[in-house]
Design a protein around this motif. Structure first.
Motif, PDB file in Angstrom:
ATOM      1  N   ALA A   1     -54.376 -13.901   9.421  1.00 31.15           N
ATOM      2  CA  ALA A   1     -54.586 -15.306   9.412  1.00 31.15           C
ATOM      3  C   ALA A   1     -54.592 -15.940  10.558  1.00 31.15           C
ATOM      4  O   ALA A   1     -53.637 -15.893  11.794  1.00 31.15           O
ATOM      5  CB  ALA A   1     -54.383 -16.137   8.468  1.00 31.15           C
TER       6      ALA A   1
ATOM      7  N   LEU B   1     -59.471 -16.995   4.813  1.00 33.78           N
ATOM      8  CA  LEU B   1     -60.513 -17.419   4.540  1.00 33.78           C
ATOM      9  C   LEU B   1     -60.618 -16.977   3.086  1.00 33.78           C
ATOM     10  O   LEU B   1     -61.379 -18.231   1.840  1.00 33.78           O
ATOM     11  CB  LEU B   1     -61.713 -15.773   5.022  1.00 33.78           C
ATOM     12  CG  LEU B   1     -62.060 -16.056   5.848  1.00 33.78           C
ATOM     13  CD1 LEU B   1     -63.522 -14.567   6.183  1.00 33.78           C
ATOM     14  CD2 LEU B   1     -63.310 -16.956   6.257  1.00 33.78           C
ATOM     15  N   ASN B   2     -59.825 -16.507   2.300  1.00 33.25           N
ATOM     16  CA  ASN B   2     -59.948 -16.227   1.137  1.00 33.25           C
ATOM     17  C   ASN B   2     -58.801 -16.651  -0.214  1.00 33.25           C
ATOM     18  O   ASN B   2     -58.527 -17.267  -1.104  1.00 33.25           O
ATOM     19  CB  ASN B   2     -60.495 -15.165   0.235  1.00 33.25           C
ATOM     20  CG  ASN B   2     -61.556 -14.771   0.741  1.00 33.25           C
ATOM     21  OD1 ASN B   2     -62.336 -15.313   1.350  1.00 33.25           O
ATOM     22  ND2 ASN B   2     -61.909 -13.847   0.953  1.00 33.25           N
ATOM     23  N   ASN B   3     -58.136 -17.013   0.523  1.00 34.22           N
ATOM     24  CA  ASN B   3     -56.537 -17.344   0.761  1.00 34.22           C
ATOM     25  C   ASN B   3     -55.871 -18.765   0.168  1.00 34.22           C
ATOM     26  O   ASN B   3     -55.729 -19.637   1.194  1.00 34.22           O
ATOM     27  CB  ASN B   3     -55.367 -16.495   0.736  1.00 34.22           C
ATOM     28  CG  ASN B   3     -53.645 -16.993   0.471  1.00 34.22           C
ATOM     29  OD1 ASN B   3     -53.769 -17.569  -0.155  1.00 34.22           O
ATOM     30  ND2 ASN B   3     -53.067 -15.950   0.719  1.00 34.22           N
ATOM     31  N   GLN B   4     -56.610 -19.592  -0.995  1.00 35.17           N
ATOM     32  CA  GLN B   4     -56.483 -21.021  -1.202  1.00 35.17           C
ATOM     33  C   GLN B   4     -55.498 -21.360  -0.868  1.00 35.17           C
ATOM     34  O   GLN B   4     -55.044 -23.010  -0.117  1.00 35.17           O
ATOM     35  CB  GLN B   4     -57.262 -21.644  -2.765  1.00 35.17           C
ATOM     36  CG  GLN B   4     -58.480 -21.140  -2.719  1.00 35.17           C
ATOM     37  CD  GLN B   4     -59.626 -21.853  -1.396  1.00 35.17           C
ATOM     38  OE1 GLN B   4     -59.445 -22.306  -0.928  1.00 35.17           O
ATOM     39  NE2 GLN B   4     -60.598 -20.595  -0.716  1.00 35.17           N
TER      40      GLN B   4
ATOM     41  N   GLU C   1     -57.016 -13.793   6.460  1.00 29.06           N
ATOM     42  CA  GLU C   1     -56.352 -14.090   5.085  1.00 29.06           C
ATOM     43  C   GLU C   1     -56.423 -15.363   4.825  1.00 29.06           C
ATOM     44  O   GLU C   1     -56.703 -16.200   3.548  1.00 29.06           O
ATOM     45  CB  GLU C   1     -55.036 -14.022   5.290  1.00 29.06           C
ATOM     46  CG  GLU C   1     -54.493 -12.623   4.203  1.00 29.06           C
ATOM     47  CD  GLU C   1     -53.106 -12.333   4.672  1.00 29.06           C
ATOM     48  OE1 GLU C   1     -51.918 -13.566   4.104  1.00 29.06           O
ATOM     49  OE2 GLU C   1     -52.736 -11.203   5.006  1.00 29.06           O
TER      50      GLU C   1
ATOM     51  N   ARG D   1     -54.564 -21.773   2.577  1.00 25.99           N
ATOM     52  CA  ARG D   1     -55.573 -21.823   3.504  1.00 25.99           C
ATOM     53  C   ARG D   1     -55.440 -23.983   3.525  1.00 25.99           C
ATOM     54  O   ARG D   1     -55.636 -24.519   4.264  1.00 25.99           O
ATOM     55  CB  ARG D   1     -56.948 -21.854   3.087  1.00 25.99           C
ATOM     56  CG  ARG D   1     -58.127 -22.631   3.705  1.00 25.99           C
ATOM     57  CD  ARG D   1     -59.484 -22.283   2.545  1.00 25.99           C
ATOM     58  NE  ARG D   1     -60.901 -22.656   3.203  1.00 25.99           N
ATOM     59  CZ  ARG D   1     -61.548 -22.426   4.105  1.00 25.99           C
ATOM     60  NH1 ARG D   1     -60.805 -21.565   4.341  1.00 25.99           N
ATOM     61  NH2 ARG D   1     -62.702 -22.523   5.119  1.00 25.99           N
TER      62      ARG D   1
END
Length: 188
Positions: free
Chosen positions: A138, A172-175, A170, A178
């Motif tokens: 990521a 992008l979609n791993n809240q 990762e 993030r």
């Protein structure tokens, strides 16, 4: 760039065009200084981002958490007005068996900032270079800058900050990841 973008004679003509006398004592060395300054400010065109990043496998074998470097200085010039913009960058990544020398992240920012830029492109260029050359799980980049093209002309709003971000891999979609990155990137 191997030579200054404009010659001293070009800068003398510029001084004359704005109503100055380039032979005035205070301006005698200005064309030389400005020529050297622009050579420095555009040195990023001659740099290879891959050469800015020193990648290590030793030390990263078992590390799989975020690595974040905050408050990386950003000094650039907007391509629309050639006016400076400046601020701070935060870069984070999750290693995939390799890490990068931490000071190299500052060099990477500098490599792209020393080109005529828009902040949005600068942000994604840094993120893409890190993803390409380090191949982490990521990458996250947040840049906060003040733009003199807004502060000193046009709307003339002092102190406003423009914030841009790029999340790759990762992030992008791993809240949860993030949220952790943005929490670590936040100014204290």
């Amino acid at each position: 760039m191997s030579e200054a973008p404009f010659t001293e004679q070009d800068w003398r003509r510029f001084l004359t065009s704005v109503g100055e006398d380039p032979t005035r004592t205070g301006l005698l060395e200005t064309p030389s200084r400005v020529s050297k300054a622009w050579k420095h400010w555009t040195a990023g065109y001659a740099q290879d981002p891959a050469q800015c990043l020193k990648v290590f496998e030793d030390g990263a074998e078992e590390y799989n958490e975020l690595i974040v470097v905050r408050n990386i200085p950003v000094y650039s010039h907007c391509e629309h007005h050639l006016a400076p913009f400046f601020g701070k960058a935060t870069i984070g990544y999750v290693p995939n068996g390799k890490i990068v020398g931490l000071s190299k992240l500052t060099r990477l920012v500098d490599c792209y900032a020393k080109r005529l830029q828009v902040q949005e492109r600068l942000t994604i260029q840094i993120a893409n270079a890190l993803l390409t050359h380090l191949q982490p799980k990521a990458v996250g980049v947040v840049i906060r800058c003040r733009h003199l093209c807004m502060e000193s002309r046009g709307i003339r709003t002092q102190g406003e900050e423009t914030v841009t971000s790029a999340m790759l891999g990762e992030l992008l979609n791993n809240q949860a990841l993030r949220a952790e990155f943005f929490a670590l990137a936040r100014e204290a």
